[in-house]
Structure formats: structure tokens, C-alpha cells
Enzyme design. Structure first.
Site, PDB file in Angstrom:
ATOM      1  N   GLU A  41     -36.148   6.955 -16.458  1.00  0.00           N
ATOM      2  CA  GLU A  41     -35.375   5.736 -16.498  1.00  0.00           C
ATOM      3  C   GLU A  41     -35.992   3.970 -15.934  1.00  0.00           C
ATOM      4  O   GLU A  41     -36.842   4.275 -14.968  1.00  0.00           O
ATOM      5  CB  GLU A  41     -34.145   6.248 -15.107  1.00  0.00           C
ATOM      6  CG  GLU A  41     -33.257   4.876 -15.146  1.00  0.00           C
ATOM      7  CD  GLU A  41     -31.951   5.174 -13.955  1.00  0.00           C
ATOM      8  OE1 GLU A  41     -31.316   4.616 -13.742  1.00  0.00           O
ATOM      9  OE2 GLU A  41     -32.451   6.095 -13.103  1.00  0.00           O
ATOM     10  N   LYS A 112     -26.411   2.652 -19.706  1.00  0.00           N
ATOM     11  CA  LYS A 112     -25.745   3.825 -18.622  1.00  0.00           C
ATOM     12  C   LYS A 112     -24.346   3.517 -18.277  1.00  0.00           C
ATOM     13  O   LYS A 112     -23.965   2.369 -18.397  1.00  0.00           O
ATOM     14  CB  LYS A 112     -26.874   3.405 -17.276  1.00  0.00           C
ATOM     15  CG  LYS A 112     -26.500   4.406 -16.556  1.00  0.00           C
ATOM     16  CD  LYS A 112     -27.742   4.164 -15.274  1.00  0.00           C
ATOM     17  CE  LYS A 112     -27.447   5.243 -14.251  1.00  0.00           C
ATOM     18  NZ  LYS A 112     -28.558   5.054 -13.070  1.00  0.00           N
ATOM     19  N   TYR A 118     -23.889   3.411  -3.743  1.00  0.00           N
ATOM     20  CA  TYR A 118     -23.988   4.093  -2.434  1.00  0.00           C
ATOM     21  C   TYR A 118     -25.148   4.374  -2.225  1.00  0.00           C
ATOM     22  O   TYR A 118     -26.174   4.414  -2.964  1.00  0.00           O
ATOM     23  CB  TYR A 118     -23.120   5.316  -2.646  1.00  0.00           C
ATOM     24  CG  TYR A 118     -23.363   6.324  -3.563  1.00  0.00           C
ATOM     25  CD1 TYR A 118     -24.112   7.388  -3.200  1.00  0.00           C
ATOM     26  CD2 TYR A 118     -23.031   6.333  -5.049  1.00  0.00           C
ATOM     27  CE1 TYR A 118     -24.619   8.283  -4.034  1.00  0.00           C
ATOM     28  CE2 TYR A 118     -23.356   7.435  -5.879  1.00  0.00           C
ATOM     29  CZ  TYR A 118     -24.300   8.296  -5.287  1.00  0.00           C
ATOM     30  OH  TYR A 118     -24.595   9.302  -6.305  1.00  0.00           O
ATOM     31  N   CYS A 148     -29.812   9.190 -15.786  1.00  0.00           N
ATOM     32  CA  CYS A 148     -29.708   9.397 -14.436  1.00  0.00           C
ATOM     33  C   CYS A 148     -28.521   9.867 -14.075  1.00  0.00           C
ATOM     34  O   CYS A 148     -27.852  10.889 -14.169  1.00  0.00           O
ATOM     35  CB  CYS A 148     -30.319   8.304 -13.440  1.00  0.00           C
ATOM     36  SG  CYS A 148     -30.863   9.011 -11.747  1.00  0.00           S
ATOM     37  N   SER A 184     -34.716   9.525  -9.939  1.00  0.00           N
ATOM     38  CA  SER A 184     -33.741  10.174  -8.879  1.00  0.00           C
ATOM     39  C   SER A 184     -34.513  10.288  -7.768  1.00  0.00           C
ATOM     40  O   SER A 184     -35.563  11.151  -7.595  1.00  0.00           O
ATOM     41  CB  SER A 184     -33.251  11.654  -9.387  1.00  0.00           C
ATOM     42  OG  SER A 184     -32.536  12.247  -8.288  1.00  0.00           O
ATOM     43  N   LYS A 190     -32.743  18.051  -2.449  1.00  0.00           N
ATOM     44  CA  LYS A 190     -32.136  17.297  -3.520  1.00  0.00           C
ATOM     45  C   LYS A 190     -32.644  18.064  -4.841  1.00  0.00           C
ATOM     46  O   LYS A 190     -31.860  18.077  -5.680  1.00  0.00           O
ATOM     47  CB  LYS A 190     -32.407  15.868  -3.562  1.00  0.00           C
ATOM     48  CG  LYS A 190     -31.533  15.002  -4.642  1.00  0.00           C
ATOM     49  CD  LYS A 190     -31.804  13.664  -4.544  1.00  0.00           C
ATOM     50  CE  LYS A 190     -31.123  12.792  -5.740  1.00  0.00           C
ATOM     51  NZ  LYS A 190     -31.186  11.537  -5.507  1.00  0.00           N
TER      52      LYS A 190
END
Length: 310
Positions: A41, A112, A118, A148, A184, A190
């Protein structure tokens, strides 16, 4: 259809350096038999560009770099992330975008859809979401190209945030393959969550998923790589290295192709060296150590420091 996952380390604002990394990975992947190459990305600008997008030369410079890269792309398509101008008269002025480059030209542009705002993300401040979600035809294959956050489903987000789920829209419209170019950021646990989510999604939609994540440190964020190739039954067939640049070639059926262009069987087979395709997940302590080392190294190198005091 053999697909190159180019897990590269880009630098925010270094258009020339990022162009060199993208093209080096592209030409290497083509030499190894790739029929499509994915890069992360916003690979041209680096992620996250933040308020640099408001500088007068930043977006035009990124577009010039996009066309310079396209000029060196031949019959094998390359998917690259960039910032596109919003050509409509509504909404924010920019899009977080992916371009399909082929035959020296920008053949397709995808915007996208889901813009995270957030935690460490602030994309709604800069970008306008896609006006349409649809597969694109690339060399006879219907590709669902996502960026993403587009691939994240409600079950794996902090809370339900969006009214649309792009992978399911793409599946309803008919796609052969779902690809995701990503930046990411790493946090503990994660990578395993991403993997579970994509495995469940591949199985639900009955399509393979090719996921190409960025690697490297930019400011306070560290990107862990660990790009994935997952088959239509949800089985992880390839997992790239964590916290390192790596290039891997996989086919659409997700048999892995090594650097000599010979097939390597999937994990659990009689392959003599399955680890050339599958990197085992690191322990929590190992991941934390790797993230700290990579983040500090890239902070020093990318800022151009000649020395530092501990």
C-alpha cells in the site's frame, strides 16, 4: 497465474528510492516467472504520508513517479500503491489508490473503500473513499483488488465501523482471486489475527487470497511484513518472513514456485525445503525484539543520522 509478492521496505517521501525498490522487485519477480506482481500500500509515497500530502509538490511528484515506473513495466502487470487525485467535484481531494501498470501504461486504477480513522490511523482526514467496488480484468483473470483496511471484516475490527464489506461485494460480482496490498502496522498478536481473518474469508468466499504487506519502520510505526498466500479452503500456503524484505512467487492455485521456477509442494508435503515458502510464526518475545531492532534501525537510517548517543 504466478504472482509475485514483493514485501519491500519503503521510505515516506523518498520517491526515487521507493521507485528503485519497486522496480528491482518487479524485474526480479518477472525473471522468476511471475505473471503479476504485487507491492505494498502507498509504495510510491511510503506509509503514512500524513500532512506531506498538502505540500504543493508531493502529490504531483508521486504521480510523476507512478508514470515513470509504468514506463518500465512490460507485459507482466504490476500493482503499485499511490495517491490519486479525486477527479470528481465532491469530497476530499485525494484517494488512497492502487494502479495496475502494464505495457508502459496505467491500465487500471482502484481506490480504497474503507478509510480507517482510529488508533494510529487518520485516513479520513486526507482521502475520499471509492465510488465503486468491482473486480477488474487482468490477463483474463477477474481480480478483486483491495487495499489494507478493505479486507478487514467486522468480526476483526475494534467495533462495526463500515456499511460495506468490499470482499463480499467483489465476490457477489464475481472474482477469481482476491488480492490485498497493505501497510498494516505491527502490534503484538496482530499477525495471527490477520491470518485467522484471511483464512476465514478465503474459505467463506471460496477464492484464494494474496496479501502483500509492507515491512520497515516509519516514525513510530513498524510494519512486520508476514505477507500471505491462502488457498480457497483457507489453508495458509505461504507466509513470508517477519520484519525482513522478501520476494516470493506463488501461483493462482497456490503451489509455491521457488527462485529457479520449479514447483515446491505445499506445507505438510514431501518437499525437502518447505521453509523456503513458509516461515514459522515467531514467538512473542522474538517478534517484539525484531520490531524494536527494525524500528530503531530504520529511524536512524531513514532520518540520515551519522551517529547517535545511547
Amino acid at each position: 497465474m504466478k504472482i509475485g509478492l514483493a514485501q519491500i521496505n519503503t521510505t515516506v517521501g523518498d520517491f526515487d528510492g521507493n521507485k528503485t525498490r519497486i522496480l528491482e522487485a518487479y524485474h526480479k519477480a518477472v525473471a522468476q516467472g511471475a505473471e503479476l506482481v504485487l507491492t505494498p500500500e502507498l509504495g510510491i509515497t511510503g506509509y503514512p504520508p500524513r500532512d506531506l500530502v498538502h505540500r504543493s509538490r508531493f502529490v504531483p511528484g508521486n504521480l510523476e513517479t507512478l508514470h515513470a515506473i509504468a514506463a518500465e513495466v512490460g507485459a507482466v502487470p504490476l500493482i503499485v500503491g499511490f495517491i490519486d487525485a479525486n477527479k470528481s467535484d465532491r469530497g476530499r481531494a485525494l484517494h488512497n489508490a492502487a494502479a495496475v501498470l502494464q505495457h508502459g501504461q496505467v491500465a487500471q486504477v482502484i481506490h480504497k473503500s474503507l478509510l480507517p480513522t482510529y488508533d494510529v490511523f487518520d485516513e479520513d482526514r486526507y482521502f475520499e473513499p471509492a465510488a465503486e467496488i468491482a473486480p477488474v480484468l487482468v490477463n483474463g483473470k477477474r481480480l478483486g483488488i483491495t487495499i489494507c483496511e478493505d479486507i478487514w471484516t467486522d468480526d476483526y475490527l475494534p467495533r462495526p465501523l463500515y456499511e460495506v464489506q468490499p470482499p463480499r461485494v467483489l465476490a457477489e460480482k464475481g472474482m477469481d482471486l482476491l488480492v490485498n496490498i497493505s501497510a498494516s502496522p505491527f502490534c503484538l498478536g496482530k499477525p495471527a489475527v490477520r491470518e485467522r481473518m484471511m483464512s476465514a474469508l478465503a474459505k467463506e468466499l471460496n477464492v484464494p487470497i494474496l496479501y502483500c504487506n509492507a515491512v520497515g519502520g516509519n516514525d513510530q510505526l513498524v510494519f512486520d511484513g508476514q505477507s500471505l498466500a491462502i488457498n480457497a479452503t483457507g489453508e495458509v500456503m505461504a507466509r513470508l518472513a517477519g520484519f525482513e524484505e522478501e520476494l516470493l512467487i506463488a501461483d493462482c492455485g497456490l503451489r509455491i514456485v521457488d527462485s529457479t521456477d520449479s514447483e515446491v509442494e505445499a506445507v505438510g508435503s514431501s518437499s525437502s525445503n518447505p521453509q523456503s515458502a513458509i516461515h514459522n510464526p515467531q514467538s512473542d518475545v522474538s517478534q517484539l525484539y525484531s520490531a524494536l531492532v527494525l524500528g530503531l534501525r530504520d529511524y536512524v537510517h531513514k532520518c540520515g543520522f551519522k551517529s547517535c548517543v545511547l
